[in-house]
Design a protein around this motif. Structure first.
Motif, PDB file in Angstrom:
ATOM      1  N   GLU A  53       0.843  -1.212   0.000  1.00  9.31           N
ATOM      2  CA  GLU A  53       0.000   0.000   0.000  1.00  9.31           C
ATOM      3  C   GLU A  53       0.872   1.252   0.000  1.00  9.31           C
ATOM      4  OE1 GLU A  53      -3.488   0.344   2.752  1.00  9.31           O
ATOM      5  OE2 GLU A  53      -2.895   2.454   2.708  1.00  9.31           O
ATOM      6  N   LEU A  54       1.946   1.236   0.768  1.00  4.27           N
ATOM      7  CA  LEU A  54       2.871   2.381   0.787  1.00  4.27           C
ATOM      8  C   LEU A  54       3.432   2.612  -0.616  1.00  4.27           C
ATOM      9  CD1 LEU A  54       4.532   4.547   2.289  1.00  4.27           C
ATOM     10  CD2 LEU A  54       6.252   2.791   2.726  1.00  4.27           C
ATOM     11  N   LYS A  55       3.782   1.517  -1.274  1.00  6.32           N
ATOM     12  CA  LYS A  55       4.335   1.589  -2.625  1.00  6.32           C
ATOM     13  C   LYS A  55       3.327   2.257  -3.583  1.00  6.32           C
ATOM     14  CE  LYS A  55       6.604  -1.778  -5.612  1.00  6.32           C
ATOM     15  NZ  LYS A  55       7.027  -3.180  -5.755  1.00  6.32           N
ATOM     16  N   ARG A  56       2.048   1.819  -3.492  1.00  6.42           N
ATOM     17  CA  ARG A  56       0.999   2.414  -4.340  1.00  6.42           C
ATOM     18  C   ARG A  56       0.873   3.904  -4.075  1.00  6.42           C
ATOM     19  NH1 ARG A  56      -1.800  -2.399  -3.508  1.00  6.42           N
ATOM     20  NH2 ARG A  56      -2.897  -1.582  -1.678  1.00  6.42           N
ATOM     21  N   LYS A  57       0.898   4.308  -2.797  1.00  3.34           N
ATOM     22  CA  LYS A  57       0.740   5.730  -2.449  1.00  3.34           C
ATOM     23  C   LYS A  57       1.908   6.559  -2.962  1.00  3.34           C
ATOM     24  CE  LYS A  57      -2.468   5.527   1.329  1.00  3.34           C
ATOM     25  NZ  LYS A  57      -2.650   5.559   2.776  1.00  3.34           N
ATOM     26  N   ILE A  58       3.101   5.992  -2.875  1.00  4.05           N
ATOM     27  CA  ILE A  58       4.284   6.723  -3.359  1.00  4.05           C
ATOM     28  C   ILE A  58       4.190   6.891  -4.879  1.00  4.05           C
ATOM     29  CG2 ILE A  58       6.797   6.584  -3.651  1.00  4.05           C
ATOM     30  CD1 ILE A  58       6.889   5.247  -0.852  1.00  4.05           C
ATOM     31  N   ILE A  59       3.776   5.814  -5.554  1.00  5.97           N
ATOM     32  CA  ILE A  59       3.635   5.908  -7.016  1.00  5.97           C
ATOM     33  C   ILE A  59       2.585   6.967  -7.377  1.00  5.97           C
ATOM     34  CG2 ILE A  59       2.887   4.663  -9.100  1.00  5.97           C
ATOM     35  CD1 ILE A  59       4.325   2.187  -7.971  1.00  5.97           C
ATOM     36  N   ASP A  60       1.473   7.017  -6.617  1.00  5.07           N
ATOM     37  CA  ASP A  60       0.427   8.023  -6.850  1.00  5.07           C
ATOM     38  C   ASP A  60       1.004   9.438  -6.823  1.00  5.07           C
ATOM     39  OD1 ASP A  60      -1.530   6.196  -7.194  1.00  5.07           O
ATOM     40  OD2 ASP A  60      -2.465   6.459  -5.212  1.00  5.07           O
ATOM     41  N   VAL A  61       1.800   9.740  -5.776  1.00  4.90           N
ATOM     42  CA  VAL A  61       2.307  11.119  -5.670  1.00  4.90           C
ATOM     43  C   VAL A  61       3.373  11.413  -6.731  1.00  4.90           C
ATOM     44  CG1 VAL A  61       1.782  11.392  -3.203  1.00  4.90           C
ATOM     45  CG2 VAL A  61       4.069  10.646  -3.879  1.00  4.90           C
ATOM     46  N   THR A  62       4.167  10.420  -7.087  1.00  2.00           N
ATOM     47  CA  THR A  62       5.194  10.705  -8.099  1.00  2.00           C
ATOM     48  C   THR A  62       4.577  10.853  -9.486  1.00  2.00           C
ATOM     49  OG1 THR A  62       5.678   8.355  -8.347  1.00  2.00           O
ATOM     50  CG2 THR A  62       7.110   9.597  -6.869  1.00  2.00           C
ATOM     51  N   VAL A  63       3.507  10.105  -9.756  1.00  2.00           N
ATOM     52  CA  VAL A  63       2.814  10.262 -11.048  1.00  2.00           C
ATOM     53  C   VAL A  63       2.269  11.676 -11.142  1.00  2.00           C
ATOM     54  CG1 VAL A  63       0.776   9.567 -12.380  1.00  2.00           C
ATOM     55  CG2 VAL A  63       2.270   7.830 -11.428  1.00  2.00           C
ATOM     56  N   LYS A  64       1.624  12.146 -10.051  1.00  2.00           N
ATOM     57  CA  LYS A  64       1.061  13.499 -10.028  1.00  2.00           C
ATOM     58  C   LYS A  64       2.150  14.550 -10.193  1.00  2.00           C
ATOM     59  CE  LYS A  64      -3.132  12.932  -7.423  1.00  2.00           C
ATOM     60  NZ  LYS A  64      -3.386  12.576  -6.035  1.00  2.00           N
ATOM     61  N   ALA A  65       3.268  14.354  -9.530  1.00  2.00           N
ATOM     62  CA  ALA A  65       4.323  15.367  -9.513  1.00  2.00           C
ATOM     63  C   ALA A  65       5.140  15.392 -10.797  1.00  2.00           C
ATOM     64  CB  ALA A  65       5.238  15.140  -8.309  1.00  2.00           C
ATOM     65  N   SER A  66       5.501  14.192 -11.284  1.00  2.00           N
ATOM     66  CA  SER A  66       6.430  14.192 -12.424  1.00  2.00           C
ATOM     67  C   SER A  66       6.085  13.173 -13.501  1.00  2.00           C
ATOM     68  CB  SER A  66       7.852  13.897 -11.908  1.00  2.00           C
ATOM     69  OG  SER A  66       7.873  12.582 -11.358  1.00  2.00           O
ATOM     70  N   GLY A  67       5.036  12.441 -13.286  1.00  2.00           N
ATOM     71  CA  GLY A  67       4.660  11.428 -14.273  1.00  2.00           C
ATOM     72  C   GLY A  67       5.409  10.121 -14.117  1.00  2.00           C
ATOM     73  N   ALA A  68       6.359  10.080 -13.152  1.00  2.00           N
ATOM     74  CA  ALA A  68       7.148   8.856 -12.984  1.00  2.00           C
ATOM     75  C   ALA A  68       6.301   7.758 -12.334  1.00  2.00           C
ATOM     76  CB  ALA A  68       8.367   9.139 -12.117  1.00  2.00           C
ATOM     77  N   ASP A  69       6.228   6.613 -12.991  1.00  2.00           N
ATOM     78  CA  ASP A  69       5.433   5.528 -12.399  1.00  2.00           C
ATOM     79  C   ASP A  69       6.211   4.215 -12.319  1.00  2.00           C
ATOM     80  OD1 ASP A  69       5.536   4.894 -15.046  1.00  2.00           O
ATOM     81  OD2 ASP A  69       3.391   4.469 -15.248  1.00  2.00           O
TER      82      ASP A  69
END
Lengths: 314, 156
Positions: free
Chosen positions: A104-120
């Motif tokens: 779940e932590l991994k999913r949340k981190i991916i969510d914020v990085t996608v929003k910030a820089s598109g990195a997934d």
């Protein structure tokens, strides 16, 4: 006269509290300011190695090194409940909860990085940068694992009391001295189904320890209860083995991944001691032809059983 | 009260003791060397093992006054300059520690053995630690560790 005999003992063991009793483990994974990950769980380390194994599961799930996992356990004021270090359940149950919290932590981190820089792509995400760029935000994942168990019906004996089951077999060779009744275990081998070995060295440690406790249960330990009072109430008369009583144990780890386990792992803490006593008693029978039906198989009981056998033969 | 002089872990001490005080209590309560553990308190388990003039003793069975002018080693005295003793390192490397309660005594018994017999057989190791009871490890990894420690000490 010294007589040798061989015996085997095989068991299966249901992990967890079982029989419908609620069996829940929880974990919280939090990204720290420096990019390391804190794991909070109530699981207790009593020397069995749960801190190591559970940290390994967290590191594996997050793809980080074990040094970057800060494992916080036992303190009930800051950790979520993960049940007891009992029923051989921490690797399987709490391991599953930790895996879920890290996912779940991994999913949340991916969510914020996608929003910030598109990195997934997880491999390209630097956790230290994420922590720096999202200072005001607490990134955390919570995991809960509820073990599969249903109460068994008294009338039919049907139900699903435990999941998963673990299997093992012990083989031992003993030498029985028919003049004084002393039984010595001279050779032993254990094959233990572990699902998947997360830490082989710790599994071996559990096998060695379980073997010594099983040997002790079979040959030494006697509370000697008289009228409700424990007479053997100190180590002077309540005997446990020394290093000279325990032979080397050949250890075979059998891996057959459990579909519901964290990376296929199952708990082995208790299973490793159950098969020892039956294997030793079978070996005694093979050596001197008498069945010992009450533990421990002390020299006195061996001599009495031999005497009875001789009397019957006459 | 009685005043005694003794050496613990290379350090000289001058301490006031009660006549009925055990060496174990002197180490733990007066000198704050709590690495030495009290298990059974009757000389059976070996958890309180320390080395006195090169010989292992159960510090629960030695009176403090008997340590007068003696040299004692406890688990705290093994590391050198922040580096673990080879025996301690071998215990870590082999996974010879589980709950850890017997470990200080085990390590000191191993040291006393290896100081006398640098390359013991597995049987000799088993005999050397037979005064130290362990409930968790089944001893085998401890025997492995002492074998390894013997190699480490040779390399040093």
């Amino acid at each position: 006269m010294k007589k040798r005999g061989k015996g085997i003992g095989s068991i299966f063991y249901g992990t967890g509290y079982g029989n419908g009793f609620p069996d829940v483990s929880r974990s919280v994974a939090v990204l720290r300011k420096d990019g390391k990950v804190k794991i909070y769980t109530g699981a207790t380390e009593v020397g069995q190695g749960s801190k190591t194994v559970l940290s390994q599961i967290a590191a594996e799930t997050l793809g980080i090194s074990i040094e970057d996992v800060i494992f916080i356990c036992e303190d009930t004021s800051i950790t979520p409940d993960a049940g007891t270090a009992a029923a051989s359940r921490q690797t399987y149950n709490t391991g599953n909860a930790i895996k879920k919290s890290c996912e779940e932590l991994k999913r949340k981190i991916i969510d914020v990085t996608v929003k910030a820089s598109g990195a997934d792509a997880w491999e390209e995400i630097n956790l230290r940068d994420v922590a720096l760029n999202h200072k005001g935000q607490i990134l955390k994942g919570e995991g809960e694992f509820i073990a599969e168990t249903t109460e068994m019906k008294d009338e039919t004996g049907q139900g699903n009391p435990y999941w998963p089951y673990t299997f093992n077999v012990y083989g031992v060779e003993v030498e029985v001295d028919t003049t004084n009744g002393v039984v010595e275990v001279i050779k032993a081998v254990c094959a233990q189904d572990v699902g998947r070995a997360i830490n082989p060295k710790l599994i071996e440690g559990q096998m060695d320890g379980g073997f010594a406790m099983g040997l002790s249960y079979a040959l030494f330990e006697d509370l000697n209860i008289k009228n409700g009072e424990i007479k053997h109430n100190k180590l002077t008369n309540y005997l446990i083995p020394t290093a000279m009583d325990v032979p080397d144990l050949e250890k075979i780890i059998v891996e057959d991944p459990e579909a519901t386990g964290p990376y296929g792992a199952k708990g082995i803490g208790e299973p490793v001691m159950i098969g020892v006593a039956p294997a030793i008693l079978n070996a005694i029978y093979d050596a001197i032809g008498v069945r010992i039906t009450e533990l421990p198989a002390t020299p006195n009981k061996i001599l009495l059983a031999l005497k009875k056998k001789r009397e019957v033969a006459l | 009260m009685k005043e005694i002089k003794l050496k613990v872990n290379h350090k000289d001490y001058h301490v006031a003791i009660e006549e009925d005080m055990r060496l174990l209590d002197l180490l733990r309560n007066r000198l704050n060397l709590t690495g030495t553990k009290e298990g059974c308190g009757e000389g059976e388990c070996g958890a309180c093992t320390v080395i006195m003039d090169g010989i292992t003793v159960n510090s629960c069975m030695v009176m403090a006054f008997q340590a007068e002018n003696r040299e004692i080693f406890t688990i705290e005295g093994l590391e050198k300059g922040g580096r673990l003793d080879p025996i301690q390192q071998a215990f870590l490397d082999e996974g010879a520690v589980q709950c850890g309660f017997c470990t200080p005594g085990m390590v000191l018994s191993a040291k006393a053995l290896l100081d006398k017999n640098p390359k013991p057989t597995r049987e000799e190791i088993r005999e050397g630690i037979s005064g130290n009871l362990c409930r968790c490890t089944g001893y085998n990894k401890i025997v492995d560790a002492i074998e390894k420690a013997s190699e480490y000490r040779k390399e040093e």
